[in-house]
Structures are given as structure tokens and as C-alpha cells.
Design a protein around this motif. Structure first.
Motif, PDB file in Angstrom:
ATOM      1  N   ARG A 108     -11.706 -28.636  24.944  1.00 37.96           N
ATOM      2  CA  ARG A 108     -13.578 -28.627  25.120  1.00 37.96           C
ATOM      3  C   ARG A 108     -13.722 -29.626  26.651  1.00 37.96           C
ATOM      4  O   ARG A 108     -14.396 -29.183  27.371  1.00 37.96           O
ATOM      5  CB  ARG A 108     -14.388 -28.474  23.951  1.00 37.96           C
ATOM      6  CG  ARG A 108     -14.413 -26.998  23.692  1.00 37.96           C
ATOM      7  CD  ARG A 108     -14.604 -25.732  24.516  1.00 37.96           C
ATOM      8  NE  ARG A 108     -15.804 -26.298  24.985  1.00 37.96           N
ATOM      9  CZ  ARG A 108     -16.724 -24.891  24.462  1.00 37.96           C
ATOM     10  NH1 ARG A 108     -16.371 -24.345  23.763  1.00 37.96           N
ATOM     11  NH2 ARG A 108     -17.827 -25.081  25.678  1.00 37.96           N
ATOM     12  N   THR A 109     -13.438 -30.675  25.993  1.00 39.76           N
ATOM     13  CA  THR A 109     -13.285 -31.687  27.280  1.00 39.76           C
ATOM     14  C   THR A 109     -12.996 -31.351  28.382  1.00 39.76           C
ATOM     15  O   THR A 109     -12.877 -31.494  29.298  1.00 39.76           O
ATOM     16  CB  THR A 109     -13.448 -33.176  26.663  1.00 39.76           C
ATOM     17  OG1 THR A 109     -13.564 -33.484  25.602  1.00 39.76           O
ATOM     18  CG2 THR A 109     -13.296 -34.476  27.519  1.00 39.76           C
ATOM     19  N   PHE A 110     -11.260 -31.096  28.317  1.00 35.01           N
ATOM     20  CA  PHE A 110     -10.872 -30.793  29.563  1.00 35.01           C
ATOM     21  C   PHE A 110     -12.255 -29.723  30.333  1.00 35.01           C
ATOM     22  O   PHE A 110     -11.964 -29.900  32.056  1.00 35.01           O
ATOM     23  CB  PHE A 110      -9.470 -30.248  29.346  1.00 35.01           C
ATOM     24  CG  PHE A 110      -8.608 -29.644  30.541  1.00 35.01           C
ATOM     25  CD1 PHE A 110      -8.469 -31.530  31.399  1.00 35.01           C
ATOM     26  CD2 PHE A 110      -8.515 -28.605  30.737  1.00 35.01           C
ATOM     27  CE1 PHE A 110      -7.364 -30.601  32.862  1.00 35.01           C
ATOM     28  CE2 PHE A 110      -8.231 -28.089  31.500  1.00 35.01           C
ATOM     29  CZ  PHE A 110      -6.724 -28.894  32.565  1.00 35.01           C
ATOM     30  N   GLN A 111     -12.258 -28.980  29.857  1.00 31.75           N
ATOM     31  CA  GLN A 111     -12.696 -27.509  30.902  1.00 31.75           C
ATOM     32  C   GLN A 111     -14.282 -28.081  31.252  1.00 31.75           C
ATOM     33  O   GLN A 111     -14.726 -28.248  32.359  1.00 31.75           O
ATOM     34  CB  GLN A 111     -13.047 -27.027  29.263  1.00 31.75           C
ATOM     35  CG  GLN A 111     -12.424 -25.910  28.981  1.00 31.75           C
ATOM     36  CD  GLN A 111     -12.692 -24.744  28.215  1.00 31.75           C
ATOM     37  OE1 GLN A 111     -13.468 -25.031  27.242  1.00 31.75           O
ATOM     38  NE2 GLN A 111     -12.022 -23.564  27.980  1.00 31.75           N
ATOM     39  N   HIS A 112     -15.087 -28.818  30.316  1.00 27.81           N
ATOM     40  CA  HIS A 112     -16.077 -29.695  30.515  1.00 27.81           C
ATOM     41  C   HIS A 112     -15.883 -30.434  32.073  1.00 27.81           C
ATOM     42  O   HIS A 112     -16.531 -30.479  32.763  1.00 27.81           O
ATOM     43  CB  HIS A 112     -16.799 -30.276  29.127  1.00 27.81           C
ATOM     44  CG  HIS A 112     -17.824 -31.283  30.131  1.00 27.81           C
ATOM     45  ND1 HIS A 112     -18.961 -30.363  29.781  1.00 27.81           N
ATOM     46  CD2 HIS A 112     -18.514 -32.511  29.897  1.00 27.81           C
ATOM     47  CE1 HIS A 112     -20.336 -31.225  29.866  1.00 27.81           C
ATOM     48  NE2 HIS A 112     -20.070 -32.439  30.156  1.00 27.81           N
ATOM     49  N   LEU A 113     -15.208 -31.472  31.431  1.00 28.38           N
ATOM     50  CA  LEU A 113     -14.843 -32.523  32.909  1.00 28.38           C
ATOM     51  C   LEU A 113     -14.776 -31.804  34.366  1.00 28.38           C
ATOM     52  O   LEU A 113     -15.067 -32.137  34.995  1.00 28.38           O
ATOM     53  CB  LEU A 113     -13.371 -32.933  32.365  1.00 28.38           C
ATOM     54  CG  LEU A 113     -14.064 -34.690  31.339  1.00 28.38           C
ATOM     55  CD1 LEU A 113     -13.161 -35.507  30.941  1.00 28.38           C
ATOM     56  CD2 LEU A 113     -15.286 -35.007  32.099  1.00 28.38           C
ATOM     57  N   LYS A 114     -13.465 -30.854  34.075  1.00 27.75           N
ATOM     58  CA  LYS A 114     -12.611 -29.755  35.003  1.00 27.75           C
ATOM     59  C   LYS A 114     -14.126 -28.676  35.446  1.00 27.75           C
ATOM     60  O   LYS A 114     -14.341 -28.949  37.189  1.00 27.75           O
ATOM     61  CB  LYS A 114     -12.100 -28.361  34.916  1.00 27.75           C
ATOM     62  CG  LYS A 114     -10.792 -28.516  35.642  1.00 27.75           C
ATOM     63  CD  LYS A 114      -9.929 -27.133  35.001  1.00 27.75           C
ATOM     64  CE  LYS A 114     -10.352 -26.088  34.918  1.00 27.75           C
ATOM     65  NZ  LYS A 114      -9.139 -25.140  33.769  1.00 27.75           N
ATOM     66  N   LYS A 115     -14.827 -29.205  34.749  1.00 25.95           N
ATOM     67  CA  LYS A 115     -16.510 -28.161  35.611  1.00 25.95           C
ATOM     68  C   LYS A 115     -17.264 -29.247  36.295  1.00 25.95           C
ATOM     69  O   LYS A 115     -18.250 -28.390  37.378  1.00 25.95           O
ATOM     70  CB  LYS A 115     -17.375 -27.679  34.424  1.00 25.95           C
ATOM     71  CG  LYS A 115     -17.226 -26.052  34.269  1.00 25.95           C
ATOM     72  CD  LYS A 115     -18.073 -25.831  33.387  1.00 25.95           C
ATOM     73  CE  LYS A 115     -17.860 -24.891  32.162  1.00 25.95           C
ATOM     74  NZ  LYS A 115     -18.443 -24.747  30.581  1.00 25.95           N
ATOM     75  N   LEU A 116     -17.820 -30.659  35.608  1.00 23.48           N
ATOM     76  CA  LEU A 116     -18.238 -31.611  36.348  1.00 23.48           C
ATOM     77  C   LEU A 116     -17.425 -31.495  37.381  1.00 23.48           C
ATOM     78  O   LEU A 116     -18.198 -31.977  38.463  1.00 23.48           O
ATOM     79  CB  LEU A 116     -18.534 -33.075  35.510  1.00 23.48           C
ATOM     80  CG  LEU A 116     -18.986 -32.564  34.496  1.00 23.48           C
ATOM     81  CD1 LEU A 116     -18.871 -33.264  32.979  1.00 23.48           C
ATOM     82  CD2 LEU A 116     -20.863 -32.146  34.466  1.00 23.48           C
ATOM     83  N   ALA A 117     -16.522 -31.393  37.522  1.00 20.83           N
ATOM     84  CA  ALA A 117     -15.721 -31.826  39.016  1.00 20.83           C
ATOM     85  C   ALA A 117     -15.516 -30.815  39.477  1.00 20.83           C
ATOM     86  O   ALA A 117     -15.848 -31.575  41.243  1.00 20.83           O
ATOM     87  CB  ALA A 117     -13.940 -32.137  38.533  1.00 20.83           C
ATOM     88  N   SER A 118     -15.862 -29.561  39.785  1.00 20.46           N
ATOM     89  CA  SER A 118     -16.023 -28.771  40.319  1.00 20.46           C
ATOM     90  C   SER A 118     -17.671 -28.975  41.309  1.00 20.46           C
ATOM     91  O   SER A 118     -17.546 -27.996  41.693  1.00 20.46           O
ATOM     92  CB  SER A 118     -15.408 -27.547  40.518  1.00 20.46           C
ATOM     93  OG  SER A 118     -16.187 -27.610  38.872  1.00 20.46           O
TER      94      SER A 118
END
Length: 107
Positions: A94-104
Motif C-alpha cells: 500500500r505504501t508503494f501504491q500511495h507514493l506512486k500516486k503522490l509522485a504522479s
């Protein structure tokens, strides 16, 4: 993602010492992930108080999560009116998905 607005409790134990057990509760999964990132960022600031520009990558964050004595999540599931347990692997995913969303730039 509709399942993001679920009350989430993060259970953690910082070291092998049971006295370091604590919990944090959040209104949503994404707030809980932000909270975990915040814990890690505070730890980095403690280690290097003069560094004003804290940067890290996902591998550093995973190492932090794996280095804790224990970490798990309880996420409230309205349909069964109970909390479902999730392990540290789920938190990392979930952390990976969350940070990916923030980065985009999307929330």
C-alpha cells in the motif's frame, strides 16, 4: 479507490522490547500510510538533525518497516462491521501504491 476511506489502526513495535508497542489510528488507509512515512521522516531527522532536505526512496522505507520489531494494520470493513488484519507486506504494498500516486500528482 473507495476502500481508502476506512478507519485504520497501525500497530507497531519499534524494537524487540514489548514495551515499545504502540498504535496510531487514522480515518483512512492513505492517512495511515502518510503517518508511517512521517514516522520514518522523523527518524531520519533524529539521525541527521542538520539535514533540512530529507530524501529517501522506497527501498529505504521498506528497510525501516522491516527493521521494526513488528508492524501490522487493522482496517475497518463496514460490510462485516469488524476490523480486518493486514501484515507488514500489505503495508509495504500500500505504501508503494500511495507514493506512486503522490509522485504522479493524483490523490
Amino acid at each position: 479507490m473507495a476502500n481508502n476511506n476506512k478507519h485504520t489502526i497501525i500497530l507497531m513495535q519499534a524494537s524487540q522490547n514489548r514495551a515499545t508497542r504502540t498504535f496510531m489510528d487514522y480515518e483512512s488507509i492513505s492517512q495511515a500510510i502518510d503517518g508511517i512515512c512521517g514516522l520514518y521522516e522523523r527518524k531520519l531527522k533524529e539521525l541527521d538533525p542538520m539535514n533540512r532536505d530529507i530524501t529517501y526512496d522506497i527501498a529505504d522505507l521498506y528497510n525501516y518497516i522491516d527493521g521494526l520489531g513488528d508492524m501490522s494494520a487493522l482496517v475497518y470493513e463496514q460490510s462485516i462491521q469488524a476490523y480486518l488484519p493486514y501484515d507488514r507486506q500489505w503495508i509495504k504494498h500500500r505504501t508503494f501504491q500511495h507514493l506512486k500516486k503522490l509522485a504522479s500528482g493524483t490523490r
